[in-house]
Design a protein around this motif. Structure first.
Motif: not given
Length: 119
Positions: A44-45, A50-52, A55-56, A58-59, A77
């Motif tokens: 993450s950032e 990139a991203g939080l 998000e990581l 969730s993927r 979030a």
């Protein structure tokens, strides 16, 4: 159910819960249906990526997140991505999973988020 836990490294069930989930170097993901572990680098950032973390994870199709504490923005979030968050995790990954299974961890809400993380 796939459960993610912030960790210090690549030690699997014996790794320790990292108290700073966003800055944890790794996330250990346990899949209850298969009993398998996946260790994911935190890209993450916070680590120049990139991203939080939500998000990581969730993927990675995570359903639940165990951590020691969390702020309200992070709770929101994770919830917006369909990931439930449980707080109070400590010790090893194995101990955190056992606490989750026994109902010892409480589900995070905006009202119950860590007061130190309110910005």
């Amino acid at each position: 159910m796939r459960i993610a836990i912030p960790t210090h490294g690549r030690y699997g069930l014996e790794d320790h819960v990292n108290p700073h989930f966003g800055r944890a170097p790794t996330f250990t993901i346990f899949d209850e249906s298969t009993g398998s572990l996946e260790i994911v680098e935190n890209t993450s950032e916070h680590f120049g990526g990139a991203g939080l973390p939500p998000e990581l994870l969730s993927r990675k199709r995570v359903d639940a997140r165990l951590c020691s504490g969390i702020g309200p923005k992070a709770v929101q979030a994770f919830q917006s991505m369909g990931i439930r968050v449980f707080v109070g995790a400590s010790g090893t990954v194995s101990e955190a999973l056992e606490a989750f299974r026994s109902g010892s961890l409480r589900e995070a809400t905006d009202a119950g988020a860590c007061a130190k993380h309110r910005h």
